[in-house]
Scaffold this active site. Structure first.
Site, mmCIF file in Angstrom:
data_model
loop_
_atom_site.group_PDB
_atom_site.id
_atom_site.type_symbol
_atom_site.label_atom_id
_atom_site.label_comp_id
_atom_site.label_asym_id
_atom_site.label_seq_id
_atom_site.Cartn_x
_atom_site.Cartn_y
_atom_site.Cartn_z
ATOM 1 N N LYS B 232 -26.990 72.584 43.245
ATOM 2 C CA LYS B 232 -25.910 72.392 44.425
ATOM 3 C C LYS B 232 -24.626 73.505 44.063
ATOM 4 C CE LYS B 232 -22.044 70.218 42.641
ATOM 5 N NZ LYS B 232 -21.219 70.912 43.473
ATOM 6 N N GLU B 306 -23.361 78.136 30.846
ATOM 7 C CA GLU B 306 -22.588 79.351 30.873
ATOM 8 C C GLU B 306 -21.189 78.964 31.227
ATOM 9 O OE1 GLU B 306 -20.792 82.176 31.741
ATOM 10 O OE2 GLU B 306 -21.935 82.779 33.514
ATOM 11 N N CYS B 340 -15.740 84.340 34.450
ATOM 12 C CA CYS B 340 -15.646 83.544 33.271
ATOM 13 C C CYS B 340 -15.629 84.758 32.152
ATOM 14 C CB CYS B 340 -16.924 82.695 33.339
ATOM 15 S SG CYS B 340 -18.486 83.758 33.712
ATOM 16 N N GLU B 438 -8.377 79.224 29.338
ATOM 17 C CA GLU B 438 -8.796 79.885 30.414
ATOM 18 C C GLU B 438 -8.049 79.797 31.726
ATOM 19 O OE1 GLU B 438 -12.797 78.928 32.043
ATOM 20 O OE2 GLU B 438 -13.171 80.969 31.880
#
Lengths: 318, 527
Positions: B232, B306, B340, B438
């Site tokens: 997806k 991840e 990331c 983040e």
């Protein structure tokens, strides 16, 4: 309809990216796949030296490329082989040797006295097709080693847990110029199985083609020149083993030898080259079944024959 | 153009000696006497005024985009139907296409197709499976221009990045993993040929920051090991993966080996909880990762994750500062900071702090922000309105917390589209939210440190552990730092490097499992 005379081909040596005749001016008569007469060059000691020089010159560039780039170039060569598979297949149909090796190295001298025609009368025995498709296997083998190019280092190298504050790792590097002496049969699969491990890790190669069926090797050389393989990375000689193995053995700028299915005498001669300049000599003996077997012929163990392991120490401390 | 306009070489901080002549701070000369006053940093700045403006260099190749897209299930593109999401060009806010939302029925069909294809695909000799992957890699290279443009249109990243980084890496991943198909037994010593078994059907959910690259990182190793896939894409960036499906068709990949279901979080939930899947792989936020980890643990299926990061980029005073500044820039402003592993926490050794910050300021003035389709653009559009709002929210938090915001890039942002000028904060305290959370945008938190051990301690003081950067010209220090940093990837004197042969993945709450290299295969084989 018309009595058109076909254009016959002279298969030349591939040295440093150029198709050249033997500097000796000698040629060998043979027949091509369709039974037409064809000519091959009979490589001399000087041709061998020229080829080694070309390979040495290409070594820095080839080994300095990224593994990914070498992989793609070898894959490209496989693509080109696939496109000309029919021609290769026709050339690999096994024939009895159409050429006769000179019995001794003195043949060169004696040939002067002879007429220009140095070969025996062409025999046309019933062509024997291999029980396997050598061309398909050769293409797949090349693809397999294209894959190894950027993987074998992770499989055979690694970090060493030394007992001290050091980063210590060992990784393989190509040894340099590798001489490949192809078996008489299978002529194409045998050649590809020996050049691919050397090329994929960054060695440059001088290959002596099958003596019995040299034309597939010549075709492979032509494909190289249309596949982004840089000049000098693969050099191809045709000629007589009996004449050349001695020169290979004593040549001091050949770093490694990969050969297979040689007669006792030639094998021993090549092995003795280790005593000349510590060549890494591998002479394999493989059955038809083993030539087909990926566990035998697509293993990184073959690459290990033509690499040097380099260990790097580096301290770690603030 | 006024070529002889102001062209000025400005030397800041007066006539101080050049940096190379300055005494080394840790010199051990015996007669030092009273504390030596360190020379002020010297920063040269070339100012060209507006003499050398860049002319527009737009990528003008047209790429066809259909009015709507369905899913790719069992080798067939479905019709979009009524239930769709708009996918928007974030640089212009125009709707590019409508993309179907997969419901239960679609997800069921996709998993069933993957299951049906599984047995044959796994039984195919490795060398033959390899050929499909090689073909895919080749077609990606051949259609790379089209894919790069589409990636930039759909995601907002600069065309030079999608053209030079994303798409080449996509091809690289397929090419690299193609080579593993027939060599898996060498990657797992002790197992013979044929004893390395795939999981079966892999469900994969990928993010919007590197849409096609993340798809390649997931699909290539899964297929190489003999798995089939239901994947997806993110709801904001589905177009390139759907284009990749065209390539799957072109190369004759057997039906059902890769299936794509589009949609947002609900589709992801349906897929991850589907009883027919044998393995789960996800790249995205740590919050969602934890939910998926729970689902997988309840089902007893393997999972690779991840996830997020707040990666430290550590600059020592003995580093080559100019190179380090380039590394800071590529570490945090690459892909608008939607990375990331972005080096979002900068730690500078105190003696170098003024120089680094000043050079960073100057360097940022020449960053070109704007139209991602312009080949000169360094920082493109923020991926979505939602993400832009999140970034702006964090910038406000930073200011409210008392840190000083600097945004030296003076570009006029386009009137339309989602844009954010790259910026950094100084005066950041370790407890500040901008130093801990983040942000996933072009926002850098600058802090200083005094000793290597302090740098390690603060760099590791985070629940994340994806990547880290170390900049020093002292090799022993570099390796010592690399060893002590709790991160899956440590870049030394470089940053944000990726390669199909190099494993990538995180420690701690940045996830588990690796992608790439021999180590990345582990996630896609049984046992």
């Amino acid at each position: 309809m018309t009595n058109r005379l076909s254009v016959t081909k002279t298969h030349k040596l591939l040295i440093g990216g150029a198709f050249v005749r033997s500097e000796s001016g000698r040629s060998i008569e043979t027949t091509d796949a369709s039974g037409m007469p064809a000519h091959l060059c009979q490589a001399s000691r000087k041709d061998l030296r020229n080829a080694v020089e070309a390979a040495r010159g290409a070594f820095g560039g080839w080994s300095g490329r990224t593994a990914y780039n070498r992989a793609q170039i070898l894959y490209r060569l496989a693509e080109m082989m696939e496109g000309r598979a029919d021609e290769l297949r026709a050339a690999t149909i096994e024939k009895a040797p159409a050429t006769r090796a000179p019995a001794k190295r003195t043949a060169k001298k004696s040939s002067k006295k002879k007429t220009s025609k140095k070969t025996i009368a062409r025999r046309t025995p019933a062509p024997k097709v291999h029980e396997f498709d050598e061309v398909e296997l050769a293409i797949d083998r090349l693809v397999a080693f294209a894959g190894w190019a950027d993987k074998y280092e992770q499989v055979i190298g690694g970090k060493n847990p030394v007992a001290g504050p050091f980063y210590n790792f060992t990784s393989p590097e190509p040894t340099g110029v590798t001489m490949v002496v192809a078996p008489d049969t299978p002529p194409l699969l045998g050649l590809v199985s020996l050049i691919a491990p050397a090329l994929c890790c960054g060695c440059t190669v001088v290959a002596l083609a099958s003596e019995a069926s040299p034309i597939p090797a010549c075709l492979l050389g032509e494909l190289c020149e249309t596949s982004d393989v840089p000049a000098g990375v693969l050099n191809i000689l045709t000629g007589f083993r009996a004449e050349l193995v001695h020169h290979i053995s004593v040549h001091r700028d050949i770093d490694a030898v990969l050969a297979a299915n040689l007669d006792e005498e030639s094998g021993a001669m090549l092995r003795s080259g280790a005593g000349e300049n510590l060549k890494r000599v591998t002479v394999k003996k493989l059955t038809p079944r083993q030539w087909r077997d990926p566990d035998e012929c697509e293993t990184p163990a073959l690459i290990e024959r033509v690499v040097e392991m380099k260990t790097i120490w580096h301290p770690m401390a603030t | 153009m006024n070529i002889d306009a102001e062209l000025e070489l400005k030397m800041r901080e007066g006539d101080a000696p050049s940096a190379s002549e300055a005494p080394e701070p840790d010199s051990i000369a015996p007669d030092l006497g009273p504390a030596h006053e360190p020379a002020p940093p010297v920063v040269h700045e070339l100012r060209f005024g507006n003499a050398w403006e860049y002319s527009p260099a737009p990528e003008t190749t047209k790429v066809e985009i259909a009015k709507s897209y369905g899913h790719f299930i069992n080798g067939r593109f479905s019709e979009a139907g009524a239930d769709t999401l708009d996918t928007v060009n974030p640089a212009t806010e125009e709707v590019l296409s409508k993309v179907a939302i997969a419901g239960k029925k679609d997800v069921n069909a996709a998993v069933r197709a993957a299951r049906t294809a599984s047995e044959k695909w796994a039984a195919l000799p490795g060398a033959e499976r390899a050929k499909y992957l090689f073909r895919i890699a080749r077609r990606i290279q051949e259609r790379s221009r089209e894919l790069a443009i589409l990636e930039t249109l759909d995601g907002g990243k600069p065309i030079k990045e999608s053209r030079d980084i994303d798409i080449p890496l996509v091809a690289h991943h397929f090419f690299y993993h193609a080579g593993w198909c027939d060599k898996l037994h060498y990657a797992f010593p002790g197992r013979g040929r044929g004893q390395v078994k795939p999981h079966g059907v892999c469900a994969q959910i990928i993010p919007w920051n590197f849409p096609l690259m993340m798809a390649a990182w997931k699909i290539a190793p899964a297929l190489a090991c003999g798995n089939t896939v239901v994947i997806k894409p993110a709801e904001t960036t589905p177009l390139t993966l759907l284009r990749l499906c065209e390539i799957f068709e072109e190369v004759g990949l057997p039906k059902g080996v890769v299936n794509v279901v589009c949609g947002a979080g609900e589709t992801g939930a349906l897929l991850s909880q589907h009883p027919g899947i044998d393995k789960l792989a996800f790249t995205g936020s740590t919050d969602v990762g934890k939910i998926l980890a729970k689902i997988a643990s309840e089902r007893g299926i393997p999972i690779t994750l991840e996830l997020g990061g707040k990666s430290p980029n550590i600059i020592f005073a003995d580093a080559s500062i100019d190179q380090a500044v380039e590394g800071i820039i590529s570490g945090i402003y690459f892909n608008q900071g939607h990375v990331c592993c972005a080096g979002s926490r900068l730690f500078v050794e105190e003696p170098a702090a003024d120089e680094v910050i000043e050079k960073l300021r100057i360097r940022m003035q020449s960053l070109r922000v704007g139209n991602p389709m312009d080949k000169n653009t360094d920082v493109g559009a923020i991926n979505s309105k939602m993400q832009l709002e999140k970034i702006e929210h964090y910038i406000k938090i930073g200011q409210d917390e008392g840190a000083q915001l600097e945004s030296p890039t003076s570009a006029d942002l386009p009137g339309k589209g989602y844009f954010c000028n790259p910026c950094f904060f100084t005066g950041v305290q370790p407890g500040h939210r901008i130093a801990r959370e983040e942000i996933f945008g072009p926002v850098l938190a600058v802090q200083t440190f005094r000793t290597p051990s302090e740098a390690i301690e603060r760099a590791n003081a985070t629940p994340y552990g994806l990547s880290a950067g170390v900049w020093t010209n002292k090799g022993s220090k570099m390796f010592d730092m690399a060893r002590k940093l709790r991160a899956g990837v440590v870049w030394c004197n470089t940053f944000n490097r990726f390669d199909a042969a190099s494993p990538f993945g995180g420690y701690k709450e940045s996830g588990f499992g690796r992608e790439g290299g021999v180590h990345g295969l582990r996630a896609y084989v049984k046992g």
